[in-house]
Design a protein around this motif. Structure first.
Motif, mmCIF file in Angstrom:
data_model
loop_
_atom_site.group_PDB
_atom_site.id
_atom_site.type_symbol
_atom_site.label_atom_id
_atom_site.label_comp_id
_atom_site.label_asym_id
_atom_site.label_seq_id
_atom_site.Cartn_x
_atom_site.Cartn_y
_atom_site.Cartn_z
ATOM 1 N N VAL A 176 0.849 -1.187 0.000
ATOM 2 C CA VAL A 176 0.000 0.000 0.000
ATOM 3 C C VAL A 176 0.886 1.238 0.000
ATOM 4 N N THR A 177 0.459 2.248 -0.737
ATOM 5 C CA THR A 177 1.147 3.548 -0.713
ATOM 6 C C THR A 177 0.223 4.562 -0.059
ATOM 7 N N VAL A 178 0.730 5.236 0.977
ATOM 8 C CA VAL A 178 -0.091 6.199 1.721
ATOM 9 C C VAL A 178 0.622 7.546 1.768
ATOM 10 N N SER A 179 -0.174 8.613 1.847
ATOM 11 C CA SER A 179 0.404 9.951 1.856
ATOM 12 C C SER A 179 1.079 10.266 3.184
ATOM 13 N N SER A 180 0.624 9.606 4.257
ATOM 14 C CA SER A 180 1.255 9.777 5.566
ATOM 15 C C SER A 180 0.964 8.548 6.403
ATOM 16 N N LEU A 181 1.598 8.453 7.568
ATOM 17 C CA LEU A 181 1.386 7.312 8.457
ATOM 18 C C LEU A 181 0.386 7.647 9.565
ATOM 19 N N ARG A 182 -0.406 8.703 9.351
ATOM 20 C CA ARG A 182 -1.485 9.011 10.281
ATOM 21 C C ARG A 182 -2.495 7.860 10.302
ATOM 22 N N LEU A 183 -3.100 7.651 11.447
ATOM 23 C CA LEU A 183 -4.044 6.550 11.602
ATOM 24 C C LEU A 183 -5.214 6.668 10.619
ATOM 25 N N ASP A 184 -5.786 7.866 10.490
ATOM 26 C CA ASP A 184 -6.940 8.014 9.590
ATOM 27 C C ASP A 184 -6.564 7.752 8.133
ATOM 28 N N THR A 185 -5.350 8.139 7.756
ATOM 29 C CA THR A 185 -4.891 7.925 6.382
ATOM 30 C C THR A 185 -4.677 6.446 6.102
ATOM 31 N N VAL A 186 -4.052 5.749 7.038
ATOM 32 C CA VAL A 186 -3.781 4.324 6.859
ATOM 33 C C VAL A 186 -5.089 3.541 6.784
ATOM 34 N N ILE A 187 -6.034 3.847 7.676
ATOM 35 C CA ILE A 187 -7.330 3.159 7.656
ATOM 36 C C ILE A 187 -8.043 3.388 6.326
ATOM 37 N N SER A 188 -8.038 4.615 5.864
ATOM 38 C CA SER A 188 -8.693 4.960 4.608
ATOM 39 C C SER A 188 -8.116 4.150 3.442
ATOM 40 N N SER A 189 -6.787 4.045 3.386
ATOM 41 C CA SER A 189 -6.132 3.361 2.270
ATOM 42 C C SER A 189 -6.294 1.849 2.334
ATOM 43 N N VAL A 190 -6.154 1.276 3.527
ATOM 44 C CA VAL A 190 -6.172 -0.187 3.651
ATOM 45 C C VAL A 190 -7.587 -0.741 3.587
ATOM 46 N N PHE A 191 -8.534 -0.051 4.222
ATOM 47 C CA PHE A 191 -9.903 -0.550 4.274
ATOM 48 C C PHE A 191 -10.788 0.029 3.158
ATOM 49 N N HIS A 192 -10.188 0.858 2.308
ATOM 50 C CA HIS A 192 -10.892 1.409 1.145
ATOM 51 C C HIS A 192 -12.157 2.176 1.544
ATOM 52 N N VAL A 193 -12.001 3.086 2.497
ATOM 53 C CA VAL A 193 -13.092 3.970 2.899
ATOM 54 C C VAL A 193 -12.593 5.407 2.755
ATOM 55 N N SER A 194 -13.513 6.350 2.740
ATOM 56 C CA SER A 194 -13.110 7.745 2.604
ATOM 57 C C SER A 194 -12.372 8.214 3.855
ATOM 58 N N ARG A 195 -11.616 9.272 3.706
ATOM 59 C CA ARG A 195 -10.890 9.850 4.849
ATOM 60 C C ARG A 195 -11.879 10.305 5.920
ATOM 61 N N GLN A 196 -13.002 10.865 5.507
ATOM 62 C CA GLN A 196 -14.020 11.314 6.460
ATOM 63 C C GLN A 196 -14.610 10.131 7.223
ATOM 64 N N LYS A 197 -14.812 9.024 6.514
ATOM 65 C CA LYS A 197 -15.361 7.822 7.152
ATOM 66 C C LYS A 197 -14.375 7.274 8.183
ATOM 67 N N SER A 198 -13.101 7.241 7.833
ATOM 68 C CA SER A 198 -12.101 6.737 8.773
ATOM 69 C C SER A 198 -12.013 7.645 9.999
ATOM 70 N N LEU A 199 -12.168 8.940 9.795
ATOM 71 C CA LEU A 199 -12.169 9.906 10.901
ATOM 72 C C LEU A 199 -13.350 9.633 11.832
ATOM 73 N N THR A 200 -14.500 9.343 11.247
ATOM 74 C CA THR A 200 -15.695 9.033 12.048
ATOM 75 C C THR A 200 -15.483 7.775 12.878
ATOM 76 N N PHE A 201 -14.909 6.733 12.271
ATOM 77 C CA PHE A 201 -14.633 5.500 13.006
ATOM 78 C C PHE A 201 -13.786 5.793 14.248
ATOM 79 N N ILE A 202 -12.739 6.588 14.048
ATOM 80 C CA ILE A 202 -11.814 6.888 15.144
ATOM 81 C C ILE A 202 -12.512 7.679 16.235
ATOM 82 N N GLN A 203 -13.249 8.700 15.853
ATOM 83 C CA GLN A 203 -13.925 9.559 16.828
ATOM 84 C C GLN A 203 -15.015 8.822 17.602
ATOM 85 N N GLN A 204 -15.590 7.797 16.991
ATOM 86 C CA GLN A 204 -16.647 7.021 17.650
ATOM 87 C C GLN A 204 -16.101 5.886 18.509
ATOM 88 N N GLY A 205 -14.775 5.770 18.611
ATOM 89 C CA GLY A 205 -14.165 4.737 19.441
ATOM 90 C C GLY A 205 -14.184 3.359 18.824
#
Length: 257
Positions: A176-205
């Protein structure tokens, strides 16, 4: 060299512990056995102990493919074997026709005994067959204190390690190639979800890194991290290969199938 700069601030206490283990083995020419370590802790230990010094290490969790493993540190003149890891395997016998027991129930029951997580290894489930690994030093305590899981009466039967279930989880390796190693970025790239969706997952615990809930989207992911997203499965960062010419990160991940 400041060893701490290569790791997270919250890992400093564990790093000191590994350094202390290594120093004791060096000074006293004796071996040291750790509790069960998660993948990130194993990675830190490997980095600190290294491959080419007088102190060696081996990792074993009851099976070679296990996730949580005990580390055995030893002088280079020793040759470790499975017995050195002092691991017990228990199988849970329960009324399978009437109840279902889940992974979280087994872990919850074990943790309710007041024993720290490091004394327990992997929990193996294959259809209705359930096993778990523990440190040998608490095996009698486990046998004498667990008679039920949830509402189900159970019996624990100790088994030789070669009776362990084969891990049912299959991991598909991918680059996988990612723009950064931030958690939201990695989740978005690996799980094929939008950056906003990955942010929501994180914020919701809904996101855990190495079994700890992380609610900071800018959390820096590193080699050895195991990341789970509720409802989407788990992934491991197996290797960080470096940056591309366009300043993106190349990583190798294992994705649970």
């Amino acid at each position: 060299m400041n060893i701490y700069q290569h790791f997270r601030p919250e890992e400093r206490e564990y790093i000191d512990q590994v350094l202390d283990w290594k120093e004791n083995v060096e000074l006293h020419y004796t071996s040291r056995l750790t509790d069960f370590l998660d993948p990130r802790e194993q990675h830190i230990l490997k980095t600190i102990v290294g491959e080419n010094g007088d102190i060696k290490y081996s990792l074993f969790g009851g099976t070679n493919d296990g996730e949580r493993k005990r580390a055995f540190l030893y002088p280079d003149y020793l040759t470790p074997n499975e017995d050195d890891f002092q691991i017990s395997l228990f199988e849970i016998h329960y009324p399978k026709k009437f109840v279902t027991i889940e992974h979280r129930q087994v872990l919850g029951t074990l943790m309710s005994l007041g024993v720290k997580r490091g004394k327990f290894g992997d929990i193996l489930i294959n259809d209705d067959q359930i096993q778990f690994f523990t440190a040998q030093e608490i095996s009698d305590y486990i046998k004498n204190n667990i008679e039920a899981i949830g509402r189900a009466g159970i019996k624990l039967v100790e088994k030789p390690l070669n009776y362990a279930l084969a891990p049912k989880e299959l991991w598909g390796e991918m680059d996988v190639t990612v723009s950064s190693l931030r958690l939201d970025t990695v989740i978005s790239s690996v799980f094929h979800v939008s950056r906003q969706k990955s942010l929501t997952f994180i914020q919701q615990g809904a996101v855990k890194v190495n079994w700890t809930a992380i609610e900071n989207p800018s959390f820096h992911c590193d080699e050895g991290d195991l990341i789970s997203v509720r409802g989407h499965g788990r992934m491991k960062i197996l290797q960080i290969e470096g940056k591309t010419k366009k300043e993106k990160w190349r990583i190798v991940v294992g994705r649970q199938k």
